[in-house]
Design an enzyme around this catalytic site. Structure first.
Site, PDB file in Angstrom:
ATOM      1  N   CYS A   1       0.839  -1.202   0.000  1.00  0.00           N
ATOM      2  CA  CYS A   1       0.000   0.000   0.000  1.00  0.00           C
ATOM      3  C   CYS A   1       0.877   1.257   0.000  1.00  0.00           C
ATOM      4  O   CYS A   1       1.590   1.489  -0.955  1.00  0.00           O
ATOM      5  CB  CYS A   1      -0.953  -0.062   1.195  1.00  0.00           C
ATOM      6  SG  CYS A   1      -2.388   1.009   1.013  1.00  0.00           S
TER       7      CYS A   1
ATOM      8  N   HIS B   1      -2.982  -6.087   1.343  1.00  0.00           N
ATOM      9  CA  HIS B   1      -2.349  -6.121   2.668  1.00  0.00           C
ATOM     10  C   HIS B   1      -2.217  -7.535   3.208  1.00  0.00           C
ATOM     11  O   HIS B   1      -3.131  -8.027   3.865  1.00  0.00           O
ATOM     12  CB  HIS B   1      -3.189  -5.300   3.657  1.00  0.00           C
ATOM     13  CG  HIS B   1      -3.142  -3.843   3.421  1.00  0.00           C
ATOM     14  ND1 HIS B   1      -2.305  -3.002   4.125  1.00  0.00           N
ATOM     15  CD2 HIS B   1      -3.815  -3.065   2.560  1.00  0.00           C
ATOM     16  CE1 HIS B   1      -2.474  -1.759   3.700  1.00  0.00           C
ATOM     17  NE2 HIS B   1      -3.392  -1.762   2.751  1.00  0.00           N
TER      18      HIS B   1
ATOM     19  N   GLU C   1      -0.565  -8.451   5.742  1.00  0.00           N
ATOM     20  CA  GLU C   1      -0.525  -8.446   7.214  1.00  0.00           C
ATOM     21  C   GLU C   1      -1.914  -8.438   7.848  1.00  0.00           C
ATOM     22  O   GLU C   1      -2.044  -8.672   9.040  1.00  0.00           O
ATOM     23  CB  GLU C   1       0.321  -7.255   7.712  1.00  0.00           C
ATOM     24  CG  GLU C   1      -0.354  -5.896   7.682  1.00  0.00           C
ATOM     25  CD  GLU C   1      -0.408  -5.259   6.286  1.00  0.00           C
ATOM     26  OE1 GLU C   1      -0.097  -5.945   5.298  1.00  0.00           O
ATOM     27  OE2 GLU C   1      -0.784  -4.079   6.201  1.00  0.00           O
TER      28      GLU C   1
END
Lengths: 750, 227
Positions: B88, B197, B199
């Site tokens: 991002c 993302h 994570e």
């Protein structure tokens, strides 16, 4: 340019002051003169006028709001109650949660993007000032009719403002509401909620104790935003034309707010803060008077030290500026170097602007002259209190007599289901919520469209002691119900939020509220307000959940037409083991589907009457709080024992909409059978009901649990297949439900 | 051997740094906080540039961060082969720093978008994707307002020809990216940037309804152990 000093005020006792332009009544102005023994200076008038405004002083609502305290249920959970920046509740294992909801309605109508953005910013600072790390936000929104032109101006701006500010701050947006009704066309409601976490022994309060301690202003510099009335003062006193035009809506900088959050948390961890207050409405005026009033009692401030974005600002304007992203702390002199170093690390400007004194006076100077010298409590706590007259609205009896009984019932219930599912109030809100980050910080267990947002606690603050607990939050409110009966309407709002928390498996613990009404000067509006507060306070006592704080928003009206009375209620609950949360809807095939709670023919204020007939009349559903409490007990216990695979609250649109939404959660159909009259069974909005999905082998244990708590439990059918089938009544493929549900808002808003 | 050490960078306005550090720890590696103002990579074995709004995204996403003191250390180290993953805002910073080609611009819808997105793994020959199968479809959340990948026709042809496209959106392109590009790598394969993302897709309980993001972290461990 002359400064209107205390000395000058004493020598010019008869100089006319523009108190009326600042919204102050003659008798209020006379009281200021009585308190001071002279006329106020321009700066003092600025302070009193904002501190005694409806927004800051709650002068019309106070006499009613005290019921939240006098009727409060006994609760061991309440650590900090009403009157602080936000309430704090004990959620176990040494953890505490602080949460509050607040309105930013009027600015969001004037400038939707910035109005809504700064609404988020303001409530987040309230939570920070309690010593907590903000961990999530949610928003309760009301707009005019979805097809009305101005809604297309206001809604996209509001959503973008919340999205930009909240996303940039790094706070997940985990729930909230979006509803439409033409009554909100000139008065949209933007109610923002924030929740934060802290260790129980780390609560910070807005207080300025200890003479000699320094007063530090930190965060953004002060500019001419949100000054509104202060320019009246400046131009009236100083005839300076350049001061006259000021933006009345504040402009937000979420980047600065993110830095402030991290900076504050590091300041708290370093234990260099004695007292702290955020700067919101009434800016420096509010922060200094409140801090001083709750501390040793005196404070000396040199206004020349306030860092300015616009050097031409006059002291009156500095005092009233609502520039965002500012905080005020009280710091021991020996801690100042450490305090300043942490601010520097985060690139947050910080300036000592004064110190705590034991004089009992708030004194401010400007270029060496004293311009303010007042007892701070008189501005912060001793504002006017009004017992405003109220009476039942002239048309109330007729409204209640106009029941939906005579409305034509639909012949085609399949068509009615799709009509409701695709109506703006019941359609998917993904167009809105997909603009919000729901994942940041990685603690989101449940987020919209789940019945309640849920967060795990353990990982929320780095390095903190592990716990299996989680918190759940929901906000609800129904203006149509409250219009028909504000007492019951407020109770139904609480009941729905309470139920939404319980269906996820969390035990409801505490309440915050945002009370949105028309003008308190209208006795009919005041009656709605009085009834709503009475209803909410009574219901909180019955359900055993105390009000911890909230906000009142009056004057939501255009001309003499007020919005529907709209109490929005937020409920916070705790789940002991967050891994046992119950997801919303049908998550697997082959599960037994059951309806909990009884259904009566209750259509007053219903979504069906609204959508199919444009009708509002009669009485709202009965608020049976004992039934709500039993239902919640069953849901929480069943979740604890791992009996529930899925659940869903029944509310607007009744069982039909709940079934459709449950199917849409994972694209799994269901086949159910009704036992009563199909239209009533499907579309009535009787409260105290929920839908559950249970593994077949666990059903007997679950049914026994319901029986034990006298909660009616009706087996409806099973999950599975690609359609929602209501035997002998209707059948709709889940894909058709999805197209109808998700297509509605994009078709309107692009 | 001692645990692999993965640096996680925090700029002012970085938001997903705690999440990235948690994901690193979940696979048994050590997460080392790196601070934007330090000229110090603390001897880490790999670097994760997380998402957020560094410097408020003012001027242009990532445009200010690329000049941070830490970046003065990171840029040459990455060119010399240090594994770096940017997600991002981290991807935007890698493009601004010219460690990856192309740029990320405003979403075609002009709206921020947060949703669970299917992406196809197009290249497993990198430090961060070697645990995936070529052509594997995984679900990761996207959440951004400026994720539309663009590049000149020549650059686009070049990265396609070199196999530098690492991820492509499937089942709908959330931002109008050219060639549905969700993520790319440098020629050497030590630097990867993507808009989704990983994570936020590493635990059953929280985040996206997938744990597909774990593959990024097991990949880098594998890479470091084999190095």
């Amino acid at each position: 340019m002359t400064t209107d000093s205390v000395k000058r005020a004493e020598s010019t006792p008869d100089e006319p002051m523009p108190f009326a332009e600042l919204g102050m009544k003659q008798d209020e102005y006379d009281r200021v003169k009585e308190i001071l023994g002279r006329r106020p200076t321009g700066s003092e008038l600025a302070i009193y006028s904002v501190m005694w405004s409806e927004h800051c002083s709650y002068k019309s609502s106070k006499v009613h709001l005290k019921q939240f305290a006098t009727k409060a249920p006994k609760s061991d959970a309440l650590l900090v109650g009403m009157g602080e920046n936000a309430g704090v509740v004990d959620i176990g294992d040494g953890w505490a949660a602080t949460f509050k909801i607040e309105s930013h309605n009027h600015p969001s109508y004037v400038e939707p993007h910035q109005g809504a953005a700064t609404g988020v910013g303001g409530i987040v600072r309230d939570i920070m000032s309690m010593g907590a790390r903000p961990i999530a936000v949610m928003d309760a929104l009301r707009f005019g009719g979805a097809h009305q032109d101005d809604t297309r101006r206001v809604l996209p701006g509001v959503v973008e403002g919340i999205s930009h500010y909240g996303n940039c701050l790094g706070l997940p947006n985990i729930g909230g509401e979006v509803a439409f009704d033409p009554c909100y066309i000139g008065n949209p409601l933007v109610n923002a909620l924030c929740v934060g976490l802290l260790r129980k022994d780390q609560i910070k309060l807005a207080t300025a104790p200890g003479p000699g301690n320094k007063v530090v202003l930190f965060g953004a510099s002060t500019g001419p935003d949100g000054i509104g009335g202060a320019s009246v003062l400046a131009s009236a006193t100083f005839e300076d034309e350049s001061q006259a035009k000021r933006p009345a809506v504040q402009v937000g900088d979420p980047f600065m707010e993110k830095l402030l959050i991290e900076c504050c948390l590091e300041l708290y961890a370093a234990d260099v803060v004695v007292g702290i207050q955020d700067l919101g409405a009434a800016g420096v005026s509010c922060a200094t008077t409140e801090l001083a009033a709750k501390g040793t009692g005196g404070m000396h401030v040199d206004l020349n030290q306030v860092p300015l974005r616009d050097p031409s600002l006059r002291p009156e304007e500095i005092l009233m500026s609502e520039s965002q992203e500012r905080m005020m702390a009280v710091v021991r002199p020996s801690d100042i170097p450490a305090f300043m170093a942490i601010c520097a690390k985060w690139d947050v400007p910080a300036t000592v602007i004064g110190e705590v004194t034991d004089t009992g006076r708030l004194v401010m100077t400007w270029h060496g002259e004293t311009i303010v010298d007042i007892p701070p409590g008189t501005a912060a706590d001793d504002g006017p209190v009004y017992e405003r007259p109220f009476h039942e609205p002239a048309g109330q009896a007729a409204l209640n007599a106009d029941t939906p009984d005579a409305l034509e019932r639909p012949a085609d219930l399949r068509a009615t289901l799709l009509q409701l599912l695709g109506s703006p109030n019941l359609a998917s809100k993904a167009w809105v919520t997909d603009q919000y980050d729901r994942y940041v910080r990685s603690n989101t267990v449940l987020a919209q469209p789940a019945d309640a947002g849920m967060l795990r606690i353990s990982e929320a603050i780095a390095g903190a002691e592990p716990t299996t607990r989680g918190i759940a939050l929901s906000t609800d409110g129904n203006g149509r119900y409250a219009k028909l009966d504000p007492y019951a309407g407020a109770q139904l709002a609480l009941a729905e939020a309470y139920r939404n928390v319980a269906v996820t498996g969390a035990k409801p613990l505490a309440v915050t509220n945002c009370l949105n009404f028309g003008s308190p000067e209208d006795p009919e509006v005041m009656w709605q307000f009085a009834e709503a507060v009475r209803g909410l306070a009574d219901a909180c006592r019955t359900l055993g959940v105390p009000v911890t704080g909230g906000n009142v928003s009056f004057y939501n009206q255009t001309g003499s037409t007020a919005i529907h009375p709209t109490p929005v209620v937020g409920v916070l609950g705790v789940i002991d083991d967050v891994a046992k949360r119950v997801p919303t809807g049908f998550v697997a095939e082959g599960l037994r589907v059951a309806l909990l709670g009884d259904t009566a023919a209750e259509f007053g204020g219903s979504e069906w009457a609204h959508v199919a007939h444009g009708h509002l009349g009669g009485l709202p559903p009965e608020a049976d709080l004992e039934a709500e409490r039993s239902l919640a007990t069953v849901l929480v216990e069943a979740a604890r024992r791992g009996l529930l695979e899925g659940s869903h609250d029944l509310s607007d649109g009744g069982l039909a909409i709940a079934l459709a939404e449950a199917c849409l959660a994972r694209g799994i159909g269901a086949t159910v059978a009704l036992s009563g009259e199909p239209f009533t069974d499907l579309f009535s909005e009787s409260a105290a009901r929920a839908l559950v999905a249970v593994r077949p082998e666990a059903f007997d244990e679950f049914a026994a649990l319901c029986a034990e708590h006298e909660v009616p439990c009706y087996g409806l059918g099973v999950t599975g297949g690609e359609s929602l089938v209501v035997q002998d009544v209707l059948e709709v493929p889940v894909s058709e439900l999805r197209d109808t549900h998700t297509g509605a808002l994009p078709a309107i808003f692009g | 051997m001692s645990a692999a050490r993965v640096g996680v960078v925090t700029f002012p306005g970085t938001l997903d740094d705690q999440d990235a550090a948690r994901a690193v720890r979940l696979v048994g590696a050590e997460a080392v906080p790196l601070w934007h103002a330090d000229h110090d990579l603390k001897g880490v074995d790999a670097v994760f540039l997380p998402g957020g709004f560094s410097y408020g995204d003012y001027l242009r996403c990532g445009a200010i961060s690329r000049f941070a003191p830490l970046m003065e250390e990171l840029i040459p180290a990455a060119r010399a082969g240090l594994p770096v993953l940017g997600t991002c805002n981290g991807f935007q910073i890698l493009c601004e720093a010219h460690l990856l080609p192309g740029a990320l611009t405003r979403n075609a819808s002009l709206h921020y978008v947060c949703r669970d997105q299917r992406v196809r793994v197009e290249s497993t020959d990198t430090a961060w994707t070697n645990a995936f199968e070529q052509g594997q479809e995984i679900t990761l959340p996207v959440k951004h307002g400026e994720g539309r990948y663009v590049a000149s026709a020549e650059t686009l042809a070049e990265i396609e020809a070199n196999g530098q496209v690492v991820f492509r959106y499937v089942g709908g392109n959330p931002n109008g990216a050219m060639n549905d590009i969700a993520g790319i790598r440098n020629e050497a394969g030590n630097i990867v940037g993507l808009m989704p993302h990983p994570e936020h897709a590493v635990e059953e309980l929280v985040g996206a309804p997938s744990t597909d993001g774990l593959g990024f972290f097991t990949s880098i461990l594998k890479k470091l152990v084999n190095a």
